[in-house]
Scaffold this active site. Structure first.
Site, mmCIF file in Angstrom:
data_model
loop_
_atom_site.group_PDB
_atom_site.id
_atom_site.type_symbol
_atom_site.label_atom_id
_atom_site.label_comp_id
_atom_site.label_asym_id
_atom_site.label_seq_id
_atom_site.Cartn_x
_atom_site.Cartn_y
_atom_site.Cartn_z
ATOM 1 N N TYR A 126 0.815 -1.222 0.000
ATOM 2 C CA TYR A 126 0.000 0.000 0.000
ATOM 3 C C TYR A 126 0.845 1.268 0.000
ATOM 4 C CZ TYR A 126 -4.343 -2.494 0.875
ATOM 5 O OH TYR A 126 -5.448 -3.279 0.761
ATOM 6 N N LYS A 189 4.026 -14.828 5.620
ATOM 7 C CA LYS A 189 4.361 -15.780 4.560
ATOM 8 C C LYS A 189 5.889 -15.772 4.400
ATOM 9 C CE LYS A 189 3.126 -18.614 1.210
ATOM 10 N NZ LYS A 189 2.310 -19.835 1.362
ATOM 11 N N ASP A 222 -1.849 -18.332 4.256
ATOM 12 C CA ASP A 222 -2.757 -19.234 3.532
ATOM 13 C C ASP A 222 -3.426 -20.203 4.511
ATOM 14 O OD1 ASP A 222 -0.246 -20.300 3.961
ATOM 15 O OD2 ASP A 222 -0.115 -21.351 2.041
ATOM 16 N N ASP A 246 -5.981 -6.785 5.120
ATOM 17 C CA ASP A 246 -7.121 -6.330 4.323
ATOM 18 C C ASP A 246 -7.967 -7.541 3.915
ATOM 19 O OD1 ASP A 246 -8.780 -4.684 2.812
ATOM 20 O OD2 ASP A 246 -7.494 -4.768 1.038
HETATM 21 C C1 IPM Z 1 -10.344 -1.398 3.737
HETATM 22 C C2 IPM Z 1 -10.580 -1.054 2.291
HETATM 23 C C3 IPM Z 1 -9.486 -0.107 1.831
HETATM 24 C C4 IPM Z 1 -8.177 -0.858 1.976
HETATM 25 C C5 IPM Z 1 -9.657 0.453 0.420
HETATM 26 C C6 IPM Z 1 -10.961 1.200 0.267
HETATM 27 C C7 IPM Z 1 -8.509 1.353 0.024
HETATM 28 O O1 IPM Z 1 -10.629 -2.214 1.524
HETATM 29 O O2 IPM Z 1 -10.326 -0.476 4.577
HETATM 30 O O3 IPM Z 1 -10.175 -2.572 4.044
HETATM 31 O O4 IPM Z 1 -7.804 -1.632 1.106
HETATM 32 O O5 IPM Z 1 -7.519 -0.657 2.983
HETATM 33 MG MG MG Z 2 -10.637 -3.983 2.723
#
Ligand code: IPM
Ligand code: MG
Length: 351
Positions: A126, A189, A222, A246
């Site tokens: 990210y 992982k 996994d 996520d």
């Molecule tokens: C979350 C969402 C966000 C992320 C998106 C909207 C950028 O999926 O908060 O889990 O991936 O963090």
């Molecule tokens: Mg999310």
């Protein structure tokens, strides 16, 4: 003490659930001063900027933020997700996602699930360090790239820092200690992604030594995805990296009623933002159809963070009572009541 809270509904059903949260928070009669601001797709359309300057100012002038939902679309040049920008700018490194099976929720996979996911929130894939095509220098940097030569290649860098790994693991262990929980699972992982996950695991082991009463488990991601289906009741605290968190948090949410229950806190050292993790569901926008529970649970976490323990407890009990009685239910729970009906029922149940 007055709590200055920045209120950002965002897009779509973000407005519906924010109205619901406001009803419930006002019913608690706390001393709240709302600072209203906008962010998300609505701002992209108006200003080509998902977080305009006035919103940064509103955020900076507040103690914390209650956030609705936003629309994000891939493949738009220059578009940056509002929520990712806020998480990164305020260094909100701990994304805390509780998944608890409330009595009376017909969608619960089991009724004894009660776990919290600590997701690292500022690093990993990210970070936004990406290439549409790799420059020649990259081939010189790593011989592993040679086998892709001649192909059209895109790259995204998975950035981890030791500090980033340590602080998210520590947040998870401190939480476990506060709640008297005896084990923490650090999900990774490291057998394949050796450097980044390797560092995460090293830090997990180092931090675990500071908490001799708490057992460190080390499931691969996994396997963890499978264990969440097989025996989710065995886990109380998971700590993991940004992308894995996520994914696993959506999976875990589905075990306890789906995204209508997926609450979260994004916590840094001096600021925090609270949001349901569901999207903006444009097709339901303004219809007051969606379940506000994810937002109400997020609001409960906000009250805890603000030190309003008594109000947080009242809200938690009212949420649990509303669900257990099942008199007022949104469509996802088989009912036909509106988002605001549920909010008003929770407000009544505050006692
Ligand atoms: C979350 C969402 C966000 C992320 C998106 C909207 C950028 O999926 O908060 O889990 O991936 O963090
Ligand atoms: Mg999310």
């Amino acid at each position: 003490m007055t709590h200055r809270i920045c209120r950002i509904p965002g897009d779509g059903v973000g407005h519906d659930v924010m109205e619901a949260a406001t009803i419930v928070l006002e019913a608690l009669a706390l001393d709240i001063e709302w600072v209203d601001a906008e962010a998300g797709w609505c701002c992209w359309e108006k200003y080509q900027n998902t977080v305009p300057a006035a919103t940064w100012k509103a955020l900076e002038s507040s103690r914390c933020c209650l956030f609705g939902a936003i629309t994000s679309k891939p493949g738009i040049p220059g578009f940056k997700s509002a929520i990712l920008q806020i998480r990164q700018r305020f260094d909100l490194y701990a994304n805390v996602r509780p998944c608890k099976a409330y009595a009376g929720v017909p969608l619960n996979y089991r009724d004894d699930i009660d776990l919290v996911i600590f997701r690292e929130n500022t690093e990993d894939l990210y970070s936004g360090v990406e290439w549409k095509s790799l420059p020649e220098e990259m081939f010189e940097l790593h011989p592993g790239l040679e086998r892709f030569r001649g192909q059209e290649i895109a790259g995204s860098l998975r950035v981890f820092t030791r500090r980033g790994c340590r602080r998210i693991v520590r947040a998870a262990f401190e939480y476990a200690q506060r709640k008297g929980i005896e084990s923490v699972a650090a999900v990774h992982k490291a057998n394949v992604v050796r450097e980044t996950c390797g560092m995460f695991l090293e830090e997990a082991r180092a931090v675990a030594k500071e908490f001799p009463g708490i057992e460190l488990q080390e499931p691969n991601v996994d396997a963890m995805a499978m264990w969440l289906i097989k025996q989710p009741q065995l886990y109380r605290v998971l700590v993991t990296t940004n992308l894995f968190g996520d994914i696993l948090s959506d999976e875990a949410a589905q075990l306890v009623g789906g995204l209508g229950f997926a609450a979260s806190a994004n916590i840094g050292d001096s600021y925090a933002l609270f949001e349901p993790t569901h999207g903006s569901a444009p097709k339901y926008a303004g219809q007051y159809k969606v379940n506000p529970m994810a937002t109400l649970i997020s609001a409960r976490m906000m009250l805890e963070w603000l030190g309003e323990e008594a109000a947080a407890d009242r809200l938690e009990r009212a949420i649990a009572k509303t669900l257990a009685e099942g008199k007022v239910r949104t469509y996802d729970l088989g009912g036909s009541d509106s988002t605001l009906d549920v909010a008003r029922e929770v407000a009544r149940n505050l006692g």
